[in-house]
Design a protein around this motif. Structure first.
Motif, PDB file in Angstrom:
ATOM      1  N   ILE A  88       0.803  -1.211   0.000  1.00 18.99           N
ATOM      2  CA  ILE A  88       0.000   0.000   0.000  1.00 18.99           C
ATOM      3  C   ILE A  88       0.845   1.273   0.000  1.00 18.99           C
ATOM      4  N   ARG A  89       1.959   1.293   0.748  1.00 17.32           N
ATOM      5  CA  ARG A  89       2.776   2.507   0.747  1.00 17.32           C
ATOM      6  C   ARG A  89       3.491   2.675  -0.581  1.00 17.32           C
ATOM      7  N   GLU A  90       3.986   1.575  -1.146  1.00 16.77           N
ATOM      8  CA  GLU A  90       4.634   1.671  -2.450  1.00 16.77           C
ATOM      9  C   GLU A  90       3.637   2.110  -3.509  1.00 16.77           C
ATOM     10  N   THR A  91       2.398   1.669  -3.351  1.00 17.20           N
ATOM     11  CA  THR A  91       1.344   2.117  -4.259  1.00 17.20           C
ATOM     12  C   THR A  91       1.164   3.624  -4.144  1.00 17.20           C
ATOM     13  N   ALA A  92       1.144   4.116  -2.912  1.00 20.86           N
ATOM     14  CA  ALA A  92       1.007   5.552  -2.679  1.00 20.86           C
ATOM     15  C   ALA A  92       2.175   6.314  -3.299  1.00 20.86           C
ATOM     16  N   LYS A  93       3.382   5.764  -3.192  1.00 18.10           N
ATOM     17  CA  LYS A  93       4.553   6.412  -3.782  1.00 18.10           C
ATOM     18  C   LYS A  93       4.429   6.476  -5.300  1.00 18.10           C
ATOM     19  N   GLN A  94       3.864   5.412  -5.883  1.00 14.53           N
ATOM     20  CA  GLN A  94       3.672   5.413  -7.327  1.00 14.53           C
ATOM     21  C   GLN A  94       2.677   6.496  -7.732  1.00 14.53           C
ATOM     22  N   PHE A  95       1.608   6.652  -6.959  1.00 13.10           N
ATOM     23  CA  PHE A  95       0.634   7.701  -7.237  1.00 13.10           C
ATOM     24  C   PHE A  95       1.292   9.081  -7.153  1.00 13.10           C
ATOM     25  N   GLU A  96       2.105   9.287  -6.117  1.00  8.40           N
ATOM     26  CA  GLU A  96       2.770  10.580  -5.983  1.00  8.40           C
ATOM     27  C   GLU A  96       3.750  10.804  -7.128  1.00  8.40           C
ATOM     28  N   PRO A 155       9.042  12.543   3.971  1.00  4.51           N
ATOM     29  CA  PRO A 155       8.190  12.567   5.171  1.00  4.51           C
ATOM     30  C   PRO A 155       7.228  13.737   5.160  1.00  4.51           C
ATOM     31  N   GLY A 156       5.962  13.452   5.463  1.00  3.88           N
ATOM     32  CA  GLY A 156       4.959  14.497   5.499  1.00  3.88           C
ATOM     33  C   GLY A 156       4.451  14.931   4.144  1.00  3.88           C
ATOM     34  N   GLY A 157       4.868  14.220   3.081  1.00  3.92           N
ATOM     35  CA  GLY A 157       4.465  14.575   1.734  1.00  3.92           C
ATOM     36  C   GLY A 157       3.201  13.873   1.280  1.00  3.92           C
ATOM     37  N   LEU A 158       3.008  13.872  -0.049  1.00  2.00           N
ATOM     38  CA  LEU A 158       1.800  13.283  -0.609  1.00  2.00           C
ATOM     39  C   LEU A 158       1.708  11.786  -0.356  1.00  2.00           C
ATOM     40  N   THR A 159       2.869  11.096  -0.331  1.00  2.00           N
ATOM     41  CA  THR A 159       2.838   9.647  -0.112  1.00  2.00           C
ATOM     42  C   THR A 159       2.160   9.308   1.209  1.00  2.00           C
ATOM     43  N   ASP A 160       2.497  10.031   2.262  1.00  2.00           N
ATOM     44  CA  ASP A 160       1.885   9.782   3.569  1.00  2.00           C
ATOM     45  C   ASP A 160       0.382  10.040   3.524  1.00  2.00           C
ATOM     46  N   ALA A 161      -0.025  11.131   2.865  1.00  2.00           N
ATOM     47  CA  ALA A 161      -1.448  11.467   2.788  1.00  2.00           C
ATOM     48  C   ALA A 161      -2.215  10.428   1.971  1.00  2.00           C
ATOM     49  N   ILE A 162      -1.621  10.012   0.845  1.00  2.00           N
ATOM     50  CA  ILE A 162      -2.282   9.014  -0.007  1.00  2.00           C
ATOM     51  C   ILE A 162      -2.357   7.673   0.713  1.00  2.00           C
ATOM     52  N   THR A 163      -1.298   7.323   1.453  1.00  2.00           N
ATOM     53  CA  THR A 163      -1.294   6.065   2.206  1.00  2.00           C
ATOM     54  C   THR A 163      -2.443   6.034   3.198  1.00  2.00           C
ATOM     55  N   ARG A 164      -2.608   7.129   3.956  1.00  2.00           N
ATOM     56  CA  ARG A 164      -3.695   7.185   4.933  1.00  2.00           C
ATOM     57  C   ARG A 164      -5.056   7.080   4.256  1.00  2.00           C
ATOM     58  N   GLN A 165      -5.214   7.745   3.094  1.00  2.00           N
ATOM     59  CA  GLN A 165      -6.488   7.705   2.389  1.00  2.00           C
ATOM     60  C   GLN A 165      -6.797   6.291   1.895  1.00  2.00           C
ATOM     61  N   LEU A 166      -5.786   5.611   1.325  1.00  2.00           N
ATOM     62  CA  LEU A 166      -5.990   4.244   0.852  1.00  2.00           C
ATOM     63  C   LEU A 166      -6.310   3.302   2.013  1.00  2.00           C
ATOM     64  N   GLN A 167      -5.636   3.510   3.140  1.00  2.00           N
ATOM     65  CA  GLN A 167      -5.894   2.668   4.301  1.00  2.00           C
ATOM     66  C   GLN A 167      -7.326   2.827   4.794  1.00  2.00           C
ATOM     67  N   ARG A 168      -7.811   4.071   4.805  1.00  2.00           N
ATOM     68  CA  ARG A 168      -9.195   4.298   5.235  1.00  2.00           C
ATOM     69  C   ARG A 168     -10.177   3.655   4.274  1.00  2.00           C
ATOM     70  N   GLN A 169      -9.924   3.806   2.984  1.00  2.00           N
ATOM     71  CA  GLN A 169     -10.828   3.242   1.990  1.00  2.00           C
ATOM     72  C   GLN A 169     -10.860   1.716   2.035  1.00  2.00           C
ATOM     73  N   MET A 170      -9.704   1.102   2.383  1.00  2.00           N
ATOM     74  CA  MET A 170      -9.615  -0.353   2.396  1.00  2.00           C
ATOM     75  C   MET A 170      -9.833  -0.941   3.781  1.00  2.00           C
ATOM     76  N   GLY A 171     -10.127  -0.068   4.766  1.00  2.00           N
ATOM     77  CA  GLY A 171     -10.402  -0.557   6.111  1.00  2.00           C
ATOM     78  C   GLY A 171      -9.197  -1.113   6.826  1.00  2.00           C
ATOM     79  N   ILE A 172      -8.009  -0.541   6.525  1.00  2.00           N
ATOM     80  CA  ILE A 172      -6.770  -1.018   7.143  1.00  2.00           C
ATOM     81  C   ILE A 172      -6.335  -0.001   8.187  1.00  2.00           C
ATOM     82  N   SER A 173      -6.060  -0.475   9.407  1.00  2.00           N
ATOM     83  CA  SER A 173      -5.611   0.419  10.471  1.00  2.00           C
ATOM     84  C   SER A 173      -4.208   0.876  10.190  1.00  2.00           C
ATOM     85  N   ASP A 174      -3.918   2.106  10.606  1.00  2.00           N
ATOM     86  CA  ASP A 174      -2.604   2.687  10.384  1.00  2.00           C
ATOM     87  C   ASP A 174      -1.683   2.296  11.512  1.00  2.00           C
ATOM     88  N   ALA A 175      -0.835   1.280  11.276  1.00  2.00           N
ATOM     89  CA  ALA A 175       0.063   0.774  12.323  1.00  2.00           C
ATOM     90  C   ALA A 175       1.113   1.789  12.703  1.00  2.00           C
TER      91      ALA A 175
END
Length: 292
Positions: A39-47, A92-112
């Protein structure tokens, strides 16, 4: 699991945009198959896609003479833009972090990472100067919310419960585990009594028989989370008649009176349990004040 980045088209043609769309769809599919691993690598690809589009827009608005430009220089420019986009991706603190949190919420995954981020909210060097070890700070912040919920249910100060969990688990370093090595989340060392119908695990522990320590194998309760452990602890003390006076006097009482009350009620067989627990409670209170 490693995530294999998909080739990202840097052209401006319709085919290039179609390729970008296919890349995004493939990234979503990969995240669905292995959300935790990719999921984080996916977010990095989006960014990365976004940053490349930003670079393209910047190039498009730049005046160009066309005198020295060829297909080779244009390709070199696009490759350079891709490298710049890669360097600006995942900060750190960039779009990847924001996109990761959004994907986690959409997929019902808790942010460890939340507990880790929370544990790092106060700079460790500052606490170290006050004589507070990093693992102590981390443990208290990790379980603070669960302890406060249990406090609301019982009236027992959260600092007392945090201290008891810390004492029983060695600040999280000696937690009871299941046979397969997975956590039991039992940070209070609560045994599985005959009336317990939940999950259990058996481990070797030290019991004091006639004042002498002996190694025995005992059955302990197992939970699905630390929050469940704190809730069960609150229920145990709040509903058990022998802890009634301990709970009644906890709010407004001292660390010493609470610890001695627990030992007198038979919570532990260690003859020095009250003194040990009182020391940990005082440490917990000191850390909480430092973190406030």
């Amino acid at each position: 699991m490693a995530f294999n980045p998909l080739p990202l088209n840097t052209g401006t043609s319709a085919n290039g945009l179609a390729a970008d769309t296919r890349s995004i769809d493939a990234l979503r599919a990969a995240a669905a198959r292995d959300p935790k691993g990719s999921i984080r690598e996916t977010a990095k690809q989006f960014e990365s896609l976004f940053m490349q589009e930003v670079m393209k827009s910047m190039r498009a608005t730049t005046m160009s003479s066309g005198l020295m430009e060829t297909s080779a220089t244009q390709m070199g420019t696009e490759m350079l833009d891709t490298q710049f986009a890669g360097k600006m991706t995942g900060l750190p603190g960039g779009l990847t972090d924001a996109i990761t949190r959004q994907l986690q919420r959409q997929m019902g995954i808790s942010d460890a990472s939340k507990s880790t981020a929370s544990a790092a909210s106060t700079p460790l060097p500052v606490l170290a100067k006050k004589g507070i070890a990093p693992h102590v700070q981390t443990f208290i912040q990790k379980h603070d919310a669960a302890a406060k919920e249990a406090q609301a249910a019982t009236g027992i100060p959260a600092s007392f419960m945090l201290a008891q969990a810390a004492h029983e688990s060695g600040w999280g370093k000696r937690e009871i585990t299941n046979k397969d090595g997975s956590p039991s989340f039992n940070v209070f060392g609560i045994k599985a009594t005959p009336g317990w119908t939940g999950k259990t695990t058996e481990v070797q522990t030290t019991e004091y028989i006639d004042g002498k320590p002996q190694k025995v194998t005992a059955k302990f309760r197992a939970y699905d989370s630390y929050a469940d452990a704190f809730k069960d602890y609150a229920k145990l003390l709040g509903s058990n008649e022998r802890y009634r006076d301990v709970v009644a006097k906890a709010n407004g009482g001292t660390a010493e009176t609470f610890a001695r009350g627990l030992q007198k009620a038979g919570y532990a067989t260690d003859p020095e349990y009250a003194d040990k627990l009182a020391r940990v409670i005082n440490t917990t209170v000191r850390v909480q004040r430092a973190l406030a």
